[in-house]
Design an enzyme around this catalytic site. Structure first.
Site, PDB file in Angstrom:
ATOM      1  N   GLU C  17       9.185  34.242  -1.900  1.00 58.30           N
ATOM      2  CA  GLU C  17       9.347  34.053  -0.469  1.00 58.30           C
ATOM      3  C   GLU C  17      10.548  34.884  -0.065  1.00 58.30           C
ATOM      4  O   GLU C  17      11.624  34.710  -0.622  1.00 58.30           O
ATOM      5  CB  GLU C  17       9.583  32.565  -0.161  1.00 58.30           C
ATOM      6  CG  GLU C  17       9.406  32.206   1.298  1.00 58.30           C
ATOM      7  CD  GLU C  17      10.354  32.918   2.236  1.00 58.30           C
ATOM      8  OE1 GLU C  17       9.919  33.325   3.316  1.00 58.30           O
ATOM      9  OE2 GLU C  17      11.529  33.082   1.880  1.00 58.30           O
ATOM     10  N   CYS C  65      11.898  28.218   6.237  1.00 59.25           N
ATOM     11  CA  CYS C  65      10.944  28.563   5.195  1.00 59.25           C
ATOM     12  C   CYS C  65       9.587  27.934   5.439  1.00 59.25           C
ATOM     13  O   CYS C  65       9.488  26.742   5.676  1.00 59.25           O
ATOM     14  CB  CYS C  65      11.462  28.129   3.835  1.00 59.25           C
ATOM     15  SG  CYS C  65      10.293  28.528   2.522  1.00 59.25           S
ATOM     16  N   CYS C  68       8.162  26.184   1.337  1.00 65.22           N
ATOM     17  CA  CYS C  68       8.594  24.795   1.154  1.00 65.22           C
ATOM     18  C   CYS C  68       8.713  24.233   2.570  1.00 65.22           C
ATOM     19  O   CYS C  68       9.779  23.849   3.031  1.00 65.22           O
ATOM     20  CB  CYS C  68       9.912  24.717   0.413  1.00 65.22           C
ATOM     21  SG  CYS C  68      11.177  25.855   0.982  1.00 65.22           S
ATOM     22  N   HIS C  72      13.239  21.587   4.862  1.00 68.56           N
ATOM     23  CA  HIS C  72      14.379  21.702   5.773  1.00 68.56           C
ATOM     24  C   HIS C  72      14.253  20.712   6.919  1.00 68.56           C
ATOM     25  O   HIS C  72      15.254  20.237   7.449  1.00 68.56           O
ATOM     26  CB  HIS C  72      14.514  23.134   6.283  1.00 68.56           C
ATOM     27  CG  HIS C  72      15.007  24.064   5.223  1.00 68.56           C
ATOM     28  ND1 HIS C  72      16.325  24.106   4.844  1.00 68.56           N
ATOM     29  CD2 HIS C  72      14.354  24.930   4.431  1.00 68.56           C
ATOM     30  CE1 HIS C  72      16.463  24.989   3.870  1.00 68.56           C
ATOM     31  NE2 HIS C  72      15.283  25.501   3.593  1.00 68.56           N
ATOM     32  N   ARG C 497      12.590  23.963  -4.967  1.00 66.23           N
ATOM     33  CA  ARG C 497      13.469  24.918  -5.628  1.00 66.23           C
ATOM     34  C   ARG C 497      14.836  24.353  -5.974  1.00 66.23           C
ATOM     35  O   ARG C 497      15.678  25.044  -6.514  1.00 66.23           O
ATOM     36  CB  ARG C 497      13.596  26.176  -4.773  1.00 66.23           C
ATOM     37  CG  ARG C 497      12.311  26.971  -4.772  1.00 66.23           C
ATOM     38  CD  ARG C 497      12.176  27.953  -3.637  1.00 66.23           C
ATOM     39  NE  ARG C 497      10.834  28.525  -3.645  1.00 66.23           N
ATOM     40  CZ  ARG C 497       9.746  27.894  -3.165  1.00 66.23           C
ATOM     41  NH1 ARG C 497       9.858  26.701  -2.615  1.00 66.23           N
ATOM     42  NH2 ARG C 497       8.565  28.460  -3.249  1.00 66.23           N
ATOM     43  N   SER C 520      18.084  28.216  -3.125  1.00 69.20           N
ATOM     44  CA  SER C 520      18.127  29.608  -3.555  1.00 69.20           C
ATOM     45  C   SER C 520      19.479  30.256  -3.266  1.00 69.20           C
ATOM     46  O   SER C 520      19.769  31.325  -3.785  1.00 69.20           O
ATOM     47  CB  SER C 520      16.976  30.405  -2.936  1.00 69.20           C
ATOM     48  OG  SER C 520      15.751  29.900  -3.414  1.00 69.20           O
ATOM     49  N   CYS C 564      13.384  31.742  -3.044  1.00 64.85           N
ATOM     50  CA  CYS C 564      12.998  31.491  -1.662  1.00 64.85           C
ATOM     51  C   CYS C 564      14.125  32.067  -0.824  1.00 64.85           C
ATOM     52  O   CYS C 564      15.096  31.399  -0.512  1.00 64.85           O
ATOM     53  CB  CYS C 564      12.844  30.003  -1.428  1.00 64.85           C
ATOM     54  SG  CYS C 564      12.031  29.631   0.116  1.00 64.85           S
ATOM     55  N   CYS C 567      15.200  31.055   2.724  1.00 62.33           N
ATOM     56  CA  CYS C 567      16.015  29.835   2.657  1.00 62.33           C
ATOM     57  C   CYS C 567      17.462  30.171   2.351  1.00 62.33           C
ATOM     58  O   CYS C 567      18.387  29.621   2.925  1.00 62.33           O
ATOM     59  CB  CYS C 567      15.514  28.913   1.553  1.00 62.33           C
ATOM     60  SG  CYS C 567      14.045  28.001   1.990  1.00 62.33           S
TER      61      CYS C 567
END
Lengths: 313, 115, 584
Positions: C17, C65, C68, C72, C497, C520, C564, C567
């Site tokens: 991502e 994102c 996922c 968030h 993640r 990330s 990701c 993110c």
């Protein structure tokens, strides 16, 4: 030389007859409000056409649009048509990385110059020379200009690519702009939504792949077939709106009885999208059916429209 | 609404006689209520020919009481209605075999004969 | 700018991502001596959130994102609830647990097949496989009913048609035939078949999110609970002009619960019969990858899945592989979590050397990198849009491996049994987990733990509803006039993640500051002021590249973290105001 494979050839291998294909074309033409005669002529031309090449570029995005594409519940002829397109570059799905990936993109662009479909998700930051998003050391702006030059048409998938979306929300820190502000000399189809409905993305792609011409668009460049009516127009809760029965909280009596969400800030009346008609994830539900007002995510500037829970006045 | 459709059919029939090529009216794109629909059906009547098609779901092509006007209903693989139109043609263009398919069939026949 | 050294550059890193670039320096034998991880895209969502309604924040942050897609949003509503002292009803907690677990299962399976598998699976080699022997192999590892010779022959035919068409699409220019690929053709064909099956499977299991959140990607949430009210009595519903059938009132009725139950069944079946067996079968062919790619040896969890017995995933920190000591973690403590920008394109008012706790976080773009188009980044100075978070000054790895180690260290019974049995099957010691393949295996193992926990939550939800408890939303404190003048709080969760937290400051009903520190960022961040590498950078050191033009080894380790990057490049300014400065 590579052997050229036509769409009809591939469909035939999967047992799809010419008549089944013509019938699908008639269906699609009807959905997209295309003149039936034109549809037939174009379907004929396809017998000679090569597999359509698609180049997909991702700029300031969250990958939600690509994820949405993978959720599409298409079946039958449409699924096979989508399977038969040649996705020659897609950064999230591409097997190769770095130089090898970039070479694959350049080769496809060269080989299909003038014929490939360019799909873009994400906005393009133009402030400060484009330093806020680069790709192989190239700014998004330069990459888009380069890729659009030889494209047959451009599809802006998602509200970021179509209207600027979240990165362009106030104060737009990176100078994010939509595709339309950069690409002005190509047919452009905007497919907004955060993300767009999966079957809307695939419907627009299939339409292009079959007819090689944009469907009927509204003044914001959105296909009328999907964005012609508001969410409110087709909402199953609409009768409650006329009866003045409104949910006032997320689990009061009205919420449990499925009353109108207008007073909880629903933006369905001003949002042109097909959520209430086509619904999401195999027609499982859509935001209003799951108790939350429409955010208005397929409209320009919806992030700055004054708050998701403030009733429209 | 039915009147507007009839007017368009008139134009297309004239065209068919003059140029050998008709056209079609997409019923899916018209705001036809069920009363409009019934009126249209009554006005057009039934002809002598009914064609059934099994190609990616079934289709029914009915000649109406107006020769050259066909009521076409397509269904998808799941049986759901997919498209509906009034076609103006000698025979709806989806019906005749396509030359490429005829050619492929002929080649197949010859191969079979050879072995 | 210093003269660029001889470097291997991978940009874009695909099958992730977001936008990530890796630059690595290699010695004469092709061994990586130093690696640099750079995020090359920023949106400034932080600046955009200033002054907005905190109840809206979840929708903005959720768009950090779309992979996922839930996480968030969850961290955001939890942060606002923490700030305002809102306790959500038990049903809302159970529904969130189900949504979070579903996100893990969906995300991990898609990561394994669609983003990671092609690092280990040679698609072209699958063409040489014998479908009958492939079915035998598949049946030796699982009871998956599709494992028949006919199914594999069919998949192979499709693949062949694809390759012979001359237009390879996303498989074009893959590193096929690279000496690093070691699976027999049959294992390759099995994995390719499951790559395609997983694509269809994932489409159906997200219906769980659609019932509770109306759609996926980006399901809806609400501060104070969940938006979807329970409707069990069938009231006559309204019918709009485009009405095409559906439920009586809301998606969360008896039919909706049945859809959820079916999604859970399908998830557990796929994990038990396809994902976990495939992951272990592939791992068995790459045991050398259990000895490299470790990272920093420090692990961090914030914890998740609240319930009567506390958090199902515990919070804590493990340092230097010492599983005997789990350190407590405090998100509010000034000296624990800090973000550094010593090598990132940001400026801090008191200088780039200091670290700042998220409540004091600052965001000032200060790009000093080369003008695009460029060949190399100036890695001696700043080289990324990702900050460098540290816990008590140390770089920490977050994610599946951190969670599995935490569960193991805390003596979680089913986790221990699963880890021990899997390692025994592979003939490997516990230390093997500190590696590229260990990370990939840990992801598969925890997926099973989460999938297995889901029926219990659904049963509890159903029992509550049957007992007449329909509450899904806490209305008190919804109205901003009931809020204190100032409030602040931290919301945390375990995202696929890794550990994720949001910090929010509210003033006069508006967001005065918002900061996120995301998985990330912990893993992909650049060096800090002391020159300590982030986990990606540390993990790549020592890898020997068989062919620098086809850097398969780099991809294996980077993908094992499941990057990701959208993110990671987040950063929300708690001080407010637009302060963007560009130097280059």
């Amino acid at each position: 030389m590579d052997r050229q494979d036509t769409l009809i050839d591939r469909l035939a291998r999967h047992g799809v007859t010419r008549r089944a294909f013509l019938k699908y074309c008639a269906t699609l033409a009807s959905l997209m409000a295309l003149p039936p005669a034109a549809a037939r002529a174009m379907a004929e031309a396809l017998a000679k056409a090569e597999r359509p090449s698609v180049i997909w570029l991702s700029f300031q995005e969250c990958t939600g649009c690509t994820e949405s594409l993978t959720r599409s519940h298409t079946h039958g002829v449409e699924a096979l048509i989508l399977e038969s397109l040649s996705l020659d570059y897609h950064h999230t799905l591409q097997a190769a990385s770095g130089e090898a990936a970039e070479r694959a993109r350049e080769a496809a662009m060269k080989r299909h110059a003038g014929r490939y479909l360019l799909v873009v998700d994400g906005s393009i930051p133009v402030k400060d020379g484009g330093v806020y998003s680069t790709f192989a050391g190239i700014s998004n702006l330069d990459l888009l200009l380069e890729a659009a030059r030889d494209a047959a048409a451009v599809v802006a998938v998602g509200t970021c690519a179509a209207f600027g979306g979240l990165p362009a929300a106030k104060p737009n820190p990176t100078g994010a702009v939509p595709v339309a502000e950069i690409v002005r000399d190509k047919p452009l189809i905007n497919v907004p939504g955060c993300p767009p409905i999966p079957e809307v993305i695939t419907g627009v792609l299939a339409h292009w792949l079959v007819f090689r011409t944009p469907p009927a668009l509204d003044r914001l460049g959105r296909p009328r077939a999907f964005y012609g009516d508001t969410v409110h127009d087709h909402c199953y809760r609409l009768p409650f709106y006329f009866q003045g029965k409104y949910a006032k909280s997320f689990d009061d009596e009205g919420a449990r009885k499925g009353w109108c969400l207008y007073e909880l800030g629903c933006k369905g009346p001003v949002t042109r999208n097909a959520c209430a008609r086509m619904k999401w994830n195999g027609a499982t539900s859509f935001p209003v059916e799951s108790g939350h007002g429409c955010l208005g995510c397929s409209e320009p500037g919806f992030w700055d429209a004054g708050g998701f829970y403030r009733p429209m006045s | 609404m039915a009147a507007a459709v009839l007017k368009e059919l008139e134009r297309l029939l004239e065209r068919l006689l003059r140029l050998g090529q008709g056209g079609s009216v997409d019923l899916g794109s018209l705001p036809l209520g069920s009363a409009d629909r019934d009126a249209l059906q009554t006005r057009l009547g039934r002809g002598e020919v009914e064609i059934l098609l099994e190609a990616g779901g079934h289709s029914r092509l009915l000649e109406t009481g107006l020769p050259g006007v066909w009521w076409v209903q397509h269904h998808d693989e799941t049986g759901a209605p997919a498209a509906e139109s009034l076609d103006v043609s000698w025979v709806p263009p989806i019906v005749p075999a396509h030359p490429d398919d005829v050619r492929a069939g002929l080649e197949g026949l010859k191969r079979k004969k050879d072995c | 700018m210093s003269a660029p050294r001889q470097r291997v550059v991978v940009d874009p890193v695909t099958r992730i991502e977001g936008h990530l670039r890796i630059e690595a320096e290699t010695d004469a034998e092709g061994r990586i001596t130093r690696a640099y991880s750079a995020g090359t895209m920023v949106r400034g969502i932080e600046l955009i959130l200033q002054g907005r309604d905190p109840r809206d924040a979840w929708a903005y942050t959720q768009r950090i994102c779309g992979v996922c897609t839930l996480v968030h949003g969850i961290a955001s509503v939890r942060a606002v609830e923490a700030a305002l002292g809102i306790a959500i009803p038990p049903n809302a907690q159970l529904i969130r647990n189900l949504m979070i677990a579903a996100q893990h299962v969906h995300d991990h399976v898609m990561h394994f097949y669609h983003l990671h598998a092609l690092d280990w699976v040679d698609v072209v080699s699958a063409l040489k496989a014998d479908p009958g022997r492939t079915a035998e192999l598949a049946r030796s590892v699982s009871k998956w009913p599709k494992s028949t010779p006919g199914h594999f022959a069919d998949m192979q035919r499709r693949l062949k048609g694809f390759v012979e068409s001359g237009q390879l699409g996303i498989f074009a220019n893959g590193y096929w035939g690279h000496p690093g690929y070691r699976l027999p053709p049959e294992a390759n064909l099995m994995a390719v078949a499951h790559y395609i099956e997983a694509l269809a499977w994932q489409r159906d299991v997200v219906k769980l999110h659609a019932v509770f959140g109306g759609k996926n990607p980006h399901p809806n949430l609400v501060v104070g609970g969940v938006p979807c009210a329970v409707s069990l009595e069938a009231e006559p519903r309204g019918r709009g002009p485009g009405f095409r059938g559906g439920r009586p009132a809301t998606a969360l009725d008896a039919d909706g619960l049945q859809t959820v139950r079916e999604a859970i069944r399908s998830m557990r079946e796929f994990v038990d019969e396809v994902y976990l067996p495939d992951a272990l079968a592939i791992a068995a062919h790459y045991k050398d990858w259990f000895r490299q790619g470790e990272g920093v040896g420090n692990f961090l969890c914030f914890g998740d899945f609240p319930g009567a017995g506390g958090m199902r995933i515990p919070a804590g920190a493990i340092l230097d592989r010492d599983l005997a000591t789990v350190h407590p973690v405090d998100l509010e403590a000034e000296g624990e979590i800090q973000e550094f920008v010593a090598h990132a394109w940001y400026a801090y008012r008191d200088g780039k050397e200091r670290g700042l706790h998220p409540y004091r976080g600052e965001t000032e773009f200060a790009y000093t990198g080369p003008r695009p188009p460029y060949e190399h980044l100036d890695v001696e100075r700043d080289y990324s849009w990702i900050k460098s978070p540290r816990w008590k000054g140390r770089p920490m790895e977050v994610g599946p491996l951190a969670r599995v180690l935490l569960l193991y260290a805390r003596g979680h019974e089913s986790a221990r049994a699963l880890v021990d049995a899997s390692l025994r099957r592979l003939g490997l010691p516990l230390e093997a987990l500190y590696s590229t393949m260990g990370r990939t295996a840990a992801r598969a193992l925890e997926t099973k733990l989460f999938a297995d926990a889901m029926p219990g939550w659904l049963d509890a939800l159903t029992a509550n509803i049957e007992a007449g408890d329909l509450r899904t939303f806490e209305e008190r404190r919804w109205d901003p006039t009931t809020w204190p003048k100032r409030a602040r709080g931290a919301g945390f969760m375990e995202a696929p993640r890794g550990a994720l937290a949001h910090w929010v400051a509210i003033e006069d009903g508006r967001i005065a500051g918002y900061q996120t520190v995301v998985p990330s960022t912990w893993n992909a961040g650049p060096r800090d002021a002391a020159g300590r590498e982030g986990p990606y950078e540390a993990a790549l050191k020592g890898h020997r590249l068989a062919d620098a033009k086809r850097p398969l080894e780099i991809l294996r380790t980077i993908h094992s973290f499941d990057p990701c990057i959208a993110c990671a490049v987040h950063v929300l300014d708690t001080e407010g105001g637009e302060r963007v400065r560009v130097q280059a």
